[in-house]
Design a protein around this motif. Structure first.
Motif, PDB file in Angstrom:
ATOM      1  N   GLN A  47       0.810  -1.246   0.162  1.00  9.66           N
ATOM      2  CA  GLN A  47      -0.107  -0.060   0.147  1.00  9.66           C
ATOM      3  C   GLN A  47       0.953   1.247   0.023  1.00  9.66           C
ATOM      4  O   GLN A  47       0.653   2.322  -0.766  1.00  9.66           O
ATOM      5  CB  GLN A  47      -1.040  -0.041   0.945  1.00  9.66           C
ATOM      6  N   PHE A  48       1.973   1.128   0.764  1.00 12.96           N
ATOM      7  CA  PHE A  48       2.832   2.374   0.932  1.00 12.96           C
ATOM      8  C   PHE A  48       3.282   2.643  -0.534  1.00 12.96           C
ATOM      9  O   PHE A  48       3.689   3.763  -1.086  1.00 12.96           O
ATOM     10  CB  PHE A  48       4.082   2.073   1.831  1.00 12.96           C
ATOM     11  N   VAL A  49       3.935   1.532  -1.153  1.00  8.90           N
ATOM     12  CA  VAL A  49       4.540   1.753  -2.364  1.00  8.90           C
ATOM     13  C   VAL A  49       3.505   2.206  -3.675  1.00  8.90           C
ATOM     14  O   VAL A  49       3.961   3.104  -4.105  1.00  8.90           O
ATOM     15  CB  VAL A  49       5.203   0.133  -2.910  1.00  8.90           C
ATOM     16  N   ALA A  50       2.478   1.619  -3.657  1.00  7.76           N
ATOM     17  CA  ALA A  50       1.376   2.214  -4.551  1.00  7.76           C
ATOM     18  C   ALA A  50       1.055   3.590  -4.274  1.00  7.76           C
ATOM     19  O   ALA A  50       0.863   4.269  -5.609  1.00  7.76           O
ATOM     20  CB  ALA A  50       0.206   1.185  -4.421  1.00  7.76           C
ATOM     21  N   GLU A  51       1.115   3.993  -3.155  1.00  8.32           N
ATOM     22  CA  GLU A  51       0.419   5.290  -2.859  1.00  8.32           C
ATOM     23  C   GLU A  51       1.782   6.410  -3.348  1.00  8.32           C
ATOM     24  O   GLU A  51       1.594   7.658  -3.663  1.00  8.32           O
ATOM     25  CB  GLU A  51       0.413   5.612  -1.479  1.00  8.32           C
ATOM     26  N   ARG A  52       3.060   5.958  -3.119  1.00  6.04           N
ATOM     27  CA  ARG A  52       3.936   6.750  -3.174  1.00  6.04           C
ATOM     28  C   ARG A  52       4.950   6.693  -4.432  1.00  6.04           C
ATOM     29  O   ARG A  52       5.892   7.524  -4.532  1.00  6.04           O
ATOM     30  CB  ARG A  52       4.604   6.868  -1.954  1.00  6.04           C
ATOM     31  N   VAL A  53       4.846   5.735  -5.222  1.00  5.76           N
ATOM     32  CA  VAL A  53       5.946   5.340  -6.063  1.00  5.76           C
ATOM     33  C   VAL A  53       5.849   6.449  -7.144  1.00  5.76           C
ATOM     34  O   VAL A  53       7.135   6.690  -7.599  1.00  5.76           O
ATOM     35  CB  VAL A  53       5.668   4.229  -6.863  1.00  5.76           C
ATOM     36  N   ASP A  54       4.671   7.152  -7.610  1.00  2.00           N
ATOM     37  CA  ASP A  54       4.969   8.271  -8.494  1.00  2.00           C
ATOM     38  C   ASP A  54       5.775   9.407  -8.083  1.00  2.00           C
ATOM     39  O   ASP A  54       6.481   9.696  -8.604  1.00  2.00           O
ATOM     40  CB  ASP A  54       3.247   8.590  -9.111  1.00  2.00           C
ATOM     41  N   GLY A  55       5.235   9.995  -7.116  1.00  3.81           N
ATOM     42  CA  GLY A  55       6.227  10.944  -6.279  1.00  3.81           C
ATOM     43  C   GLY A  55       7.466  10.722  -6.118  1.00  3.81           C
ATOM     44  O   GLY A  55       8.443  11.518  -6.468  1.00  3.81           O
ATOM     45  N   LEU A  56       8.025   9.211  -6.022  1.00  9.31           N
ATOM     46  CA  LEU A  56       9.437   9.113  -5.728  1.00  9.31           C
ATOM     47  C   LEU A  56      10.170   8.962  -6.885  1.00  9.31           C
ATOM     48  O   LEU A  56      11.279   9.422  -6.909  1.00  9.31           O
ATOM     49  CB  LEU A  56       9.529   7.798  -5.000  1.00  9.31           C
ATOM     50  N   LEU A  57       9.565   8.686  -8.113  1.00 13.00           N
ATOM     51  CA  LEU A  57      10.067   8.614  -9.271  1.00 13.00           C
ATOM     52  C   LEU A  57      10.207  10.079  -9.793  1.00 13.00           C
ATOM     53  O   LEU A  57      11.531  10.205 -10.340  1.00 13.00           O
ATOM     54  CB  LEU A  57       9.097   7.751 -10.255  1.00 13.00           C
ATOM     55  N   ARG A  58       9.320  10.932  -9.477  1.00  9.97           N
ATOM     56  CA  ARG A  58       9.416  12.305  -9.651  1.00  9.97           C
ATOM     57  C   ARG A  58      10.880  12.837  -9.066  1.00  9.97           C
ATOM     58  O   ARG A  58      11.547  13.560  -9.656  1.00  9.97           O
ATOM     59  CB  ARG A  58       8.362  13.338  -9.517  1.00  9.97           C
ATOM     60  N   TYR A  59      10.686  12.609  -7.776  1.00 10.21           N
ATOM     61  CA  TYR A  59      11.750  13.170  -6.767  1.00 10.21           C
ATOM     62  C   TYR A  59      13.292  12.559  -7.243  1.00 10.21           C
ATOM     63  O   TYR A  59      14.195  13.262  -7.646  1.00 10.21           O
ATOM     64  CB  TYR A  59      11.703  12.673  -5.581  1.00 10.21           C
ATOM     65  N   GLY A  60      13.322  11.294  -7.941  1.00 14.28           N
ATOM     66  CA  GLY A  60      14.523  10.793  -8.444  1.00 14.28           C
ATOM     67  C   GLY A  60      14.872  11.240  -9.600  1.00 14.28           C
ATOM     68  O   GLY A  60      16.042  11.428  -9.992  1.00 14.28           O
ATOM     69  N   TYR A  61      13.834  11.615 -10.389  1.00 15.20           N
ATOM     70  CA  TYR A  61      14.284  12.129 -11.674  1.00 15.20           C
ATOM     71  C   TYR A  61      14.803  13.548 -11.722  1.00 15.20           C
ATOM     72  O   TYR A  61      15.718  14.163 -12.205  1.00 15.20           O
ATOM     73  CB  TYR A  61      12.855  12.366 -12.748  1.00 15.20           C
ATOM     74  N   VAL A  62      14.301  14.275 -10.629  1.00 12.41           N
ATOM     75  CA  VAL A  62      14.773  15.561 -10.349  1.00 12.41           C
ATOM     76  C   VAL A  62      16.485  15.411  -9.740  1.00 12.41           C
ATOM     77  O   VAL A  62      17.205  16.503 -10.194  1.00 12.41           O
ATOM     78  CB  VAL A  62      13.961  16.426  -9.403  1.00 12.41           C
ATOM     79  N   LEU A  63      16.491  14.458  -9.014  1.00 15.85           N
ATOM     80  CA  LEU A  63      17.844  14.232  -8.557  1.00 15.85           C
ATOM     81  C   LEU A  63      18.938  13.973  -9.671  1.00 15.85           C
ATOM     82  O   LEU A  63      19.902  14.435  -9.867  1.00 15.85           O
ATOM     83  CB  LEU A  63      17.773  13.314  -7.454  1.00 15.85           C
ATOM     84  N   THR A  64      18.363  12.965 -10.516  1.00  9.34           N
ATOM     85  CA  THR A  64      19.407  12.514 -11.426  1.00  9.34           C
ATOM     86  C   THR A  64      19.319  13.112 -12.832  1.00  9.34           C
ATOM     87  O   THR A  64      20.325  12.900 -13.268  1.00  9.34           O
ATOM     88  CB  THR A  64      19.095  10.973 -11.694  1.00  9.34           C
ATOM     89  N   GLY A  65      18.163  13.482 -13.062  1.00 10.63           N
ATOM     90  CA  GLY A  65      18.081  13.808 -14.484  1.00 10.63           C
ATOM     91  C   GLY A  65      17.890  12.987 -15.547  1.00 10.63           C
ATOM     92  O   GLY A  65      17.908  13.204 -16.916  1.00 10.63           O
ATOM     93  N   ASN A  66      17.658  11.729 -15.153  1.00 14.26           N
ATOM     94  CA  ASN A  66      17.320  10.553 -15.895  1.00 14.26           C
ATOM     95  C   ASN A  66      16.359   9.585 -15.484  1.00 14.26           C
ATOM     96  O   ASN A  66      16.531   9.196 -14.309  1.00 14.26           O
ATOM     97  CB  ASN A  66      18.895   9.804 -16.076  1.00 14.26           C
ATOM     98  N   PRO A  67      15.481   9.368 -16.319  1.00 14.66           N
ATOM     99  CA  PRO A  67      14.353   8.337 -15.820  1.00 14.66           C
ATOM    100  C   PRO A  67      14.741   7.011 -15.401  1.00 14.66           C
ATOM    101  O   PRO A  67      14.105   6.575 -14.410  1.00 14.66           O
ATOM    102  CB  PRO A  67      13.358   8.399 -16.940  1.00 14.66           C
ATOM    103  N   HIS A  68      15.933   6.758 -16.153  1.00 18.00           N
ATOM    104  CA  HIS A  68      16.460   5.208 -15.891  1.00 18.00           C
ATOM    105  C   HIS A  68      17.121   5.147 -14.653  1.00 18.00           C
ATOM    106  O   HIS A  68      16.993   4.153 -13.505  1.00 18.00           O
ATOM    107  CB  HIS A  68      17.299   4.650 -16.870  1.00 18.00           C
ATOM    108  N   ASP A  69      17.812   6.322 -14.562  1.00 20.04           N
ATOM    109  CA  ASP A  69      18.603   6.430 -12.875  1.00 20.04           C
ATOM    110  C   ASP A  69      17.649   6.583 -11.784  1.00 20.04           C
ATOM    111  O   ASP A  69      17.790   5.942 -10.632  1.00 20.04           O
ATOM    112  CB  ASP A  69      19.767   7.453 -13.024  1.00 20.04           C
ATOM    113  N   ALA A  70      16.527   7.467 -12.081  1.00 20.17           N
ATOM    114  CA  ALA A  70      15.670   7.480 -10.964  1.00 20.17           C
ATOM    115  C   ALA A  70      14.784   6.515 -10.687  1.00 20.17           C
ATOM    116  O   ALA A  70      14.579   6.071  -9.511  1.00 20.17           O
ATOM    117  CB  ALA A  70      14.469   8.630 -11.681  1.00 20.17           C
ATOM    118  N   ALA A  71      14.595   5.677 -11.657  1.00 25.18           N
ATOM    119  CA  ALA A  71      13.873   4.372 -11.516  1.00 25.18           C
ATOM    120  C   ALA A  71      14.817   3.431 -10.395  1.00 25.18           C
ATOM    121  O   ALA A  71      14.267   2.655  -9.396  1.00 25.18           O
ATOM    122  CB  ALA A  71      13.355   3.496 -12.734  1.00 25.18           C
TER     123      ALA A  71
END
Length: 170
Positions: free
Chosen positions: A15-39
């Protein structure tokens, strides 16, 4: 009885993962600048969270735990791999999945060292205080302020080119 607790833990984690994965991916993308590294960052952070779920789930800082893990992994990634990827085969075309790639502002952010970019992302994207950023990165508040100042100075230096390329008249 123990199986019921395990099933409940699995359900809460899912449930935690399902609710937050999209926001975490956006945060990871802003950090890395790359969707693959963010994932990759999100996946590794969630693996670590699952490993310590029993201990961490009772606390109120699950989001902070995952963001902290992602940020620390990102900042320390230079120890594990190089910036350049040597390959014998050249790609057919450039990867352009991001609306930000190629923009002058994104290019200026991408030039910043990892720690400076992480500080700016945590301050302006995640809206954390200097004390919270220091805790996430494991550095002092003074270092947070100096890294932010240096990063902003670099961005200000690139500002005329950014403004010019965006079509604004100076």
């Amino acid at each position: 009885m123990e199986k019921d607790a395990d099933v409940q833990d699995d359900s809460l984690f899912e449930q935690f993962v399902a609710e937050r994965v999209d926001g975490l991916l956006r945060y990871g993308y802003v950090l890395t600048g790359n969707p693959h590294d963010a994932a990759d960052l999100v996946q590794e952070a969630l693996v670590r969270l699952r490993g310590s779920w029993e201990r961490v789930r009772r606390k109120h800082g699950l989001d902070a735990y995952v963001r902290t893990t992602m940020t620390r992994l990102h900042v320390n990634i230079w120890r594990r791999r190089r910036r350049e990827y040597v390959t014998a085969a050249l790609p057919d075309h450039a990867y352009e999945d991001s609306p930000y790639e190629g923009s002058c502002l994104w290019d200026a952010l991408a030039k910043l060292p990892r720690r400076q970019r992480a500080v700016l992302v945590l301050r302006y994207y995640e809206q954390l205080t200097d004390a919270e950023i220091a805790a996430v990165l494991g550095i002092s508040r003074g270092t947070v302020r100096s890294q932010a100042s240096r990063a902003l100075d670099k961005l200000r230096g690139d500002l005329p080119a950014i403004v010019e390329n965006m079509g604004y008249v100076t």
